[in-house]
Design an enzyme around this catalytic site. Structure first.
Site, PDB file in Angstrom:
ATOM      1  N   CYS A  80     -10.740  -1.235   0.251  1.00  0.00           N
ATOM      2  CA  CYS A  80     -10.713   0.031  -0.494  1.00  0.00           C
ATOM      3  C   CYS A  80     -12.118   0.364  -1.008  1.00  0.00           C
ATOM      4  CB  CYS A  80      -9.674  -0.034  -1.611  1.00  0.00           C
ATOM      5  SG  CYS A  80      -9.196   1.612  -2.150  1.00  0.00           S
ATOM      6  N   HIS A 171      -4.730  -1.617   1.128  1.00  0.00           N
ATOM      7  CA  HIS A 171      -4.687  -2.875   0.366  1.00  0.00           C
ATOM      8  C   HIS A 171      -3.761  -3.882   1.047  1.00  0.00           C
ATOM      9  CE1 HIS A 171      -6.857  -1.691  -3.306  1.00  0.00           C
ATOM     10  NE2 HIS A 171      -6.421  -0.479  -3.026  1.00  0.00           N
ATOM     11  N   GLU A 173      -3.291  -6.851   0.372  1.00  0.00           N
ATOM     12  CA  GLU A 173      -2.768  -7.841  -0.583  1.00  0.00           C
ATOM     13  C   GLU A 173      -1.483  -7.394  -1.269  1.00  0.00           C
ATOM     14  OE1 GLU A 173      -5.344  -5.932  -0.898  1.00  0.00           O
ATOM     15  OE2 GLU A 173      -5.680  -5.228  -2.928  1.00  0.00           O
TER      16      GLU A 173
END
Ligand code: XMP
Length: 520
Positions: A80, A171, A173
């Protein structure tokens, strides 16, 4: 230990990147975004990840990595903001875009012929859903970089042609991102990371570190009854000769039913020799007598705690050269902005964090924090490995001021007694019904009102008890636990039948925000 370093630019999900890598067996550490990589700090670094951030690249004060980070010669991944800042530093352009991407968006792979990109995308389909949260976008890709994946409007995956440097606009994660772990683990493989991280190997390394730091000195541990200080104590007892480990537990009188006895029992079982259980119940109750303002209650409890702790350590005859052991976790470090990441959200209000004793010890380098690189679930696992029982290791968080902030308004001995019984019954039922593990935190709150009821033929005014149960990842936000209604009704009946002072039970259906988890 070989590691991937995550530079923290202040993103909400930075911690999760470390979490995901460790889940795959790859050791990762989070460091402040402007860390200077020279000498020993860069020795074991095998890869670098630049995290997200609330900043825009061109904004005044926007964080940048130190030049030495990118000069280490290890593979780099920007996530990001991380890829935006990397693209900008490499000569590309980033702009606020009219089409912002928030939430789940599709990522589509483009044609590419770079061998190192194939490794990154190994096992991935042609398109998948990923979670995005960006207002700015890359409008011009830096020279020497290629777009290998796109979302609807923007570049989503970038790669440098001549070396393993990558960027994701999404993202990986976040659990809403498909194949997120795969992508992060593929990156770890590109870095040549060994898959060696697990709690057992970490524990052995940490025991060596503790032995080296403590030498032949003594250590003092303040036990709260919670998971973290118990695991820290168990680890120290396993590492040092038990006669050099001093354990102190202060009974404030605001603890749960049987807690003090149980804590002492467990510590003895682990081989503790020097246990001081301080009965300060009367003193704490006196300190908050007549006080109904929650913050004033907290302040007085905190002050009393510090005073009792100082008196008792003096009484133990420790000469000041002993080290103080703290059960600080990785998330506490991140939240307090100490050592890792710089963009602190809130500093925890727990009374142990900044007491004069802790500050003095920290100044002198006499603090040991053996859990400071671990996440909560890793601490729980270590606790199990060390022989702590499951019902201690999986305990819900409990606030420092204890039941005193769960009795709204003035606290009295009688109210403490009622709430202690109610809490024990509620939590006991949750365990018996196997609901406890589904809940982040559950507890009962005694309200300062009495409500009308009828028992037999007579009208009676009795206390109202509120039950609270929430789900959460970290306590920062929380959702109401969707309590199975049959269980809720049965538990409510049990409560009013077993505790004559309670006449009515209500269930709290507020999420955080706007409510907090505790009622005070
Ligand atoms: P709130 O009520 O702020 O709670 O949503 C978030 C988490 O922090 C705990 N909590 C405290 N812990 N001292 C503590 O050590 C306190 O004064 C305190 N107040 C809240 C709460 O139980 C929850 O886990």
């Amino acid at each position: 230990m070989e590691k991937i370093v995550i530079l923290d630019f202040g993103g909400q999900t930075t911690q999760l990147i470390g979490r995901r890598l460790r889940e795959g067996g790859y050791y990762a550490e989070i460091l402040p975004h402007d860390t200077l990589f020279d000498g020993s700090i860069s020795r074991d670094v095998r890869g670098l990840i630049l995290s997200g951030s609330p900043y825009s690249v061109y904004e005044e004060g926007a964080p940048r990595p130190h030049a030495s980070a990118l000069e280490m010669g290890v593979p780099v991944l920007g996530i990001c903001y991380g890829i935006q800042v990397l693209n900008y530093l490499q000569g590309g352009r980033v702009e606020a875009s009219s089409f912002r991407e928030y939430g789940r968006m599709e990522v589509q792979l483009q044609e590419y012929d770079l061998a190192h990109v194939q490794k990154l995308l190994n096992g991935l389909p042609k398109n998948w859903m990923s979670w995005m949260s960006h207002g700015d976008s890359i409008v011009q890709v830096a020279p020497g970089w290629r777009v290998v994946g796109r979302s609807l409007e923007h570049p989503a995956i970038l790669a440098r042609e001549d070396r393993p440097w990558y960027g994701f606009q999404f993202h990986p994660e976040v659990s809403h991102s498909e194949h997120g772990n795969r992508l992060l683990w593929n990156f770890a493989e590109i870095c040549g990371m060994p898959r060696e991280w697990n709690v057992e190997t970490f524990q052995r390394l940490e025991q060596d570190r503790v032995l080296e730091k403590v030498g032949d000195r003594r250590v003092l541990i303040l036990i709260s009854g919670g998971v973290d200080s118990s695991v820290a104590a168990a680890l120290l007892l396993k590492t040092l000769p038990p006669d050099r480990v001093y354990l102190m537990y202060i009974d404030t009188g605001f603890m749960r039913l049987g807690e003090t006895e149980e804590v002492a029992r467990q510590l003895k079982r682990l081989g503790a020799r020097n246990i001081t259980v301080v009965d300060a119940r009367r003193r704490f109750l006196q300190a908050i007598q007549g006080v109904s303002d929650p913050e004033e209650k907290r302040r007085r409890i905190g002050d009393t705690f510090i005073r009792v702790q100082e008196e008792e350590t003096r009484r133990l005859g420790l000469d000041g050269s002993e080290l103080l052991v703290q059960g600080t976790l990785y998330t506490d470090l991140i939240e307090s902005g100490r050592g890792v990441g710089k963009k602190a959200h809130t500093i925890k209000t727990h009374h142990n964090v900044s007491s004069p004793l802790v500050l003095e010890k920290r100044e002198k380098g006499l603090i040991v924090e053996p859990l400071a690189l671990l996440y909560k679930d890793e601490v729980r696992q270590m606790g199990r490995n060390l022989g702590l029982p499951d019902d201690l290791v999986d305990r819900h968080p409990f606030p420092g001021p204890g039941l005193a902030v769960r009795i709204l308004g003035e606290v009295t001995e009688q109210k403490l007694d009622i709430l202690r019984r109610a809490d024990a019954l509620f939590i006991g039922e949750l365990r018996r019904r196997r609901l406890y593990a589904q809940i982040w935190q559950a507890f009962a709150v005694l309200l300062p009102v009495q409500s009308v009821g009828v028992t037999g033929d007579s009208r009676q005014y009795k206390y109202v008890l509120a039950l609270r149960a929430v789900t959460s990842q970290d306590g920062m936000s929380a959702d109401v636990y969707p309590f199975p209604i049959a269980d809720l009704l049965e538990i409510s009946t049990l409560l009013v039948n077993s505790i004559p002072e309670i006449g009515r039970v209500v269930y709290d259906v507020s999420s955080k925000p706007p409510a907090t988890i505790e009622w005070e």
